[in-house]
Motif scaffolding. Structure first.
Motif, PDB file in Angstrom:
ATOM      1  N   SER A   9     -46.728 -28.766-127.548  1.00 42.34           N
ATOM      2  CA  SER A   9     -45.686 -28.945-128.551  1.00 42.34           C
ATOM      3  C   SER A   9     -44.226 -28.512-127.668  1.00 42.34           C
ATOM      4  CB  SER A   9     -45.982 -28.013-129.648  1.00 42.34           C
ATOM      5  OG  SER A   9     -45.969 -26.507-129.197  1.00 42.34           O
ATOM      6  N   GLY A  10     -43.398 -29.023-128.251  1.00 38.56           N
ATOM      7  CA  GLY A  10     -41.964 -28.910-127.939  1.00 38.56           C
ATOM      8  C   GLY A  10     -41.981 -29.188-126.199  1.00 38.56           C
ATOM      9  N   ILE A  11     -42.467 -30.149-126.071  1.00 38.29           N
ATOM     10  CA  ILE A  11     -42.646 -30.858-124.585  1.00 38.29           C
ATOM     11  C   ILE A  11     -41.063 -31.532-124.420  1.00 38.29           C
ATOM     12  CG2 ILE A  11     -43.531 -32.151-122.898  1.00 38.29           C
ATOM     13  CD1 ILE A  11     -45.217 -29.866-123.585  1.00 38.29           C
ATOM     14  N   ARG A  12     -40.376 -31.237-123.398  1.00 38.32           N
ATOM     15  CA  ARG A  12     -39.091 -31.908-123.177  1.00 38.32           C
ATOM     16  C   ARG A  12     -39.068 -33.026-122.350  1.00 38.32           C
ATOM     17  NH1 ARG A  12     -37.970 -26.181-122.422  1.00 38.32           N
ATOM     18  NH2 ARG A  12     -37.340 -25.219-124.381  1.00 38.32           N
ATOM     19  N   ALA A  13     -40.020 -32.885-121.383  1.00 37.37           N
ATOM     20  CA  ALA A  13     -39.952 -33.924-120.386  1.00 37.37           C
ATOM     21  C   ALA A  13     -41.327 -33.965-119.545  1.00 37.37           C
ATOM     22  CB  ALA A  13     -38.848 -34.190-119.559  1.00 37.37           C
ATOM     23  N   ALA A  14     -41.709 -35.098-118.837  1.00 34.34           N
ATOM     24  CA  ALA A  14     -42.747 -35.051-117.957  1.00 34.34           C
ATOM     25  C   ALA A  14     -42.460 -35.813-116.791  1.00 34.34           C
ATOM     26  CB  ALA A  14     -43.986 -35.886-118.632  1.00 34.34           C
ATOM     27  N   THR A  15     -42.997 -35.204-115.712  1.00 34.43           N
ATOM     28  CA  THR A  15     -42.577 -35.969-114.496  1.00 34.43           C
ATOM     29  C   THR A  15     -43.953 -36.059-113.489  1.00 34.43           C
ATOM     30  OG1 THR A  15     -42.578 -33.763-113.237  1.00 34.43           O
ATOM     31  CG2 THR A  15     -40.354 -34.338-114.115  1.00 34.43           C
ATOM     32  N   TRP A  16     -43.727 -37.074-112.485  1.00 32.49           N
ATOM     33  CA  TRP A  16     -44.757 -37.295-111.580  1.00 32.49           C
ATOM     34  C   TRP A  16     -43.869 -36.936-110.226  1.00 32.49           C
ATOM     35  CZ3 TRP A  16     -49.829 -38.092-111.533  1.00 32.49           C
ATOM     36  CH2 TRP A  16     -50.402 -38.720-112.789  1.00 32.49           C
ATOM     37  N   HIS A  17     -44.464 -36.096-109.489  1.00 35.53           N
ATOM     38  CA  HIS A  17     -44.299 -35.690-108.202  1.00 35.53           C
ATOM     39  C   HIS A  17     -45.216 -36.305-107.173  1.00 35.53           C
ATOM     40  CE1 HIS A  17     -41.090 -33.121-110.281  1.00 35.53           C
ATOM     41  NE2 HIS A  17     -40.589 -33.110-109.245  1.00 35.53           N
ATOM     42  N   ARG A  18     -44.885 -36.363-105.906  1.00 36.60           N
ATOM     43  CA  ARG A  18     -45.719 -36.465-104.852  1.00 36.60           C
ATOM     44  C   ARG A  18     -45.456 -35.662-103.652  1.00 36.60           C
ATOM     45  NH1 ARG A  18     -44.513 -42.658-103.148  1.00 36.60           N
ATOM     46  NH2 ARG A  18     -42.554 -42.244-102.081  1.00 36.60           N
ATOM     47  N   GLN A  19     -46.498 -35.168-102.965  1.00 32.25           N
ATOM     48  CA  GLN A  19     -46.158 -34.677-101.758  1.00 32.25           C
ATOM     49  C   GLN A  19     -47.208 -35.221-100.557  1.00 32.25           C
ATOM     50  OE1 GLN A  19     -46.959 -30.338-101.802  1.00 32.25           O
ATOM     51  NE2 GLN A  19     -45.648 -30.053-100.078  1.00 32.25           N
ATOM     52  N   ALA A  20     -46.403 -35.737 -99.496  1.00 30.80           N
ATOM     53  CA  ALA A  20     -47.264 -36.112 -98.416  1.00 30.80           C
ATOM     54  C   ALA A  20     -47.420 -35.246 -97.204  1.00 30.80           C
ATOM     55  CB  ALA A  20     -46.487 -37.451 -97.764  1.00 30.80           C
ATOM     56  N   PRO A  21     -48.348 -35.416 -96.435  1.00 24.02           N
ATOM     57  CA  PRO A  21     -48.835 -34.452 -95.361  1.00 24.02           C
ATOM     58  C   PRO A  21     -47.611 -33.912 -94.730  1.00 24.02           C
ATOM     59  CG  PRO A  21     -50.354 -35.861 -95.656  1.00 24.02           C
ATOM     60  CD  PRO A  21     -49.654 -36.417 -96.307  1.00 24.02           C
ATOM     61  N   GLY A  22     -47.279 -32.795 -94.467  1.00 27.71           N
ATOM     62  CA  GLY A  22     -45.948 -32.479 -93.718  1.00 27.71           C
ATOM     63  C   GLY A  22     -44.773 -32.485 -94.183  1.00 27.71           C
ATOM     64  N   TYR A  25     -50.503 -36.839-105.762  1.00 28.24           N
ATOM     65  CA  TYR A  25     -49.604 -37.034-106.830  1.00 28.24           C
ATOM     66  C   TYR A  25     -49.840 -36.039-107.943  1.00 28.24           C
ATOM     67  CZ  TYR A  25     -47.841 -41.475-105.012  1.00 28.24           C
ATOM     68  OH  TYR A  25     -47.081 -42.207-104.111  1.00 28.24           O
ATOM     69  N   TYR A  26     -48.696 -35.336-108.259  1.00 28.12           N
ATOM     70  CA  TYR A  26     -48.842 -34.309-109.373  1.00 28.12           C
ATOM     71  C   TYR A  26     -48.113 -34.552-110.426  1.00 28.12           C
ATOM     72  CZ  TYR A  26     -50.126 -31.334-105.193  1.00 28.12           C
ATOM     73  OH  TYR A  26     -50.487 -31.003-104.100  1.00 28.12           O
ATOM     74  N   CYS A  27     -48.644 -34.249-111.681  1.00 32.56           N
ATOM     75  CA  CYS A  27     -47.859 -34.523-112.996  1.00 32.56           C
ATOM     76  C   CYS A  27     -47.487 -33.093-113.521  1.00 32.56           C
ATOM     77  CB  CYS A  27     -48.620 -35.330-113.996  1.00 32.56           C
ATOM     78  SG  CYS A  27     -50.024 -34.439-114.691  1.00 32.56           S
ATOM     79  N   SER A  28     -46.268 -32.869-114.033  1.00 31.38           N
ATOM     80  CA  SER A  28     -46.014 -31.582-114.558  1.00 31.38           C
ATOM     81  C   SER A  28     -45.285 -31.977-116.240  1.00 31.38           C
ATOM     82  CB  SER A  28     -44.961 -31.199-113.957  1.00 31.38           C
ATOM     83  OG  SER A  28     -43.656 -31.787-114.000  1.00 31.38           O
ATOM     84  N   LEU A  29     -45.472 -31.046-117.222  1.00 30.44           N
ATOM     85  CA  LEU A  29     -44.702 -30.951-118.185  1.00 30.44           C
ATOM     86  C   LEU A  29     -44.001 -29.927-118.367  1.00 30.44           C
ATOM     87  CD1 LEU A  29     -47.683 -31.870-120.966  1.00 30.44           C
ATOM     88  CD2 LEU A  29     -45.988 -33.433-119.884  1.00 30.44           C
ATOM     89  N   ASN A  30     -42.736 -30.205-118.958  1.00 29.17           N
ATOM     90  CA  ASN A  30     -41.731 -29.257-119.205  1.00 29.17           C
ATOM     91  C   ASN A  30     -41.999 -28.843-120.519  1.00 29.17           C
ATOM     92  OD1 ASN A  30     -39.428 -27.755-119.702  1.00 29.17           O
ATOM     93  ND2 ASN A  30     -38.087 -29.116-118.776  1.00 29.17           N
ATOM     94  N   THR A  31     -42.395 -27.441-120.609  1.00 30.83           N
ATOM     95  CA  THR A  31     -42.807 -27.082-121.865  1.00 30.83           C
ATOM     96  C   THR A  31     -41.788 -25.949-122.234  1.00 30.83           C
ATOM     97  OG1 THR A  31     -44.084 -24.967-121.273  1.00 30.83           O
ATOM     98  CG2 THR A  31     -45.279 -27.371-121.566  1.00 30.83           C
ATOM     99  N   PRO A  32     -41.696 -25.202-123.463  1.00 24.51           N
ATOM    100  CA  PRO A  32     -40.973 -24.416-124.049  1.00 24.51           C
ATOM    101  C   PRO A  32     -40.866 -23.139-123.069  1.00 24.51           C
ATOM    102  CG  PRO A  32     -41.729 -25.475-125.641  1.00 24.51           C
ATOM    103  CD  PRO A  32     -42.437 -26.119-124.787  1.00 24.51           C
TER     104      PRO A  32
END
Length: 115
Positions: free
Chosen positions: A29-42, A93-100
């Motif tokens: 609840s109260g989610i403001r945004a979601a993102t996908w990030h990624r991280q390659a080796p190094g 690949y990582y997802c994240s939610l911006n919660t309150p």
């Protein structure tokens, strides 16, 4: 508390497609945004795409035109459709939610693109 689990990663040939999903559970609840990030080796983790509660989207220049982020109305699932994949898209690949209560991250899913 919100928990996230990513899925849909794997090994594909260059030029192929993958659809990543991020399943959210818990106090969504109260989610403001979601993102996908990624991280390659190094390399440092980088933003791939984001989507706001209002539906605005933003993409990294490196994926613009090849990637599309979407979400369900209730934020239960956040998806990342990736087309025309390149070897340089290989990363976790990582997802994240911006919660309150702050950002919540999933454990990540590996994407490997072979040339």
């Amino acid at each position: 508390q919100v928990q996230l689990v990513e899925s849909g990663g794997g090994l594909v040939q260059a030029g192929g497609s993958l659809r990543l999903s991020c399943a959210a559970s818990g106090r969504i609840s109260g989610i403001r945004a979601a993102t996908w990030h990624r991280q390659a080796p190094g390399k440092e983790r980088e933003l791939v795409a984001s989507i706001t509660a209002g539906g605005s989207t933003n993409y990294a220049d490196s994926v613009k035109g090849r990637v599309s982020i979407s979400r369900t109305h209730t934020w239960n699932t956040v998806s990342l459709q990736m087309n025309s994949l390149k070897p340089e898209d290989t990363a976790v690949y990582y997802c994240s939610l911006n919660t309150p209560w702050g950002a919540v991250w999933g454990p990540g899913t590996q994407v490997t693109i072979s040339s």
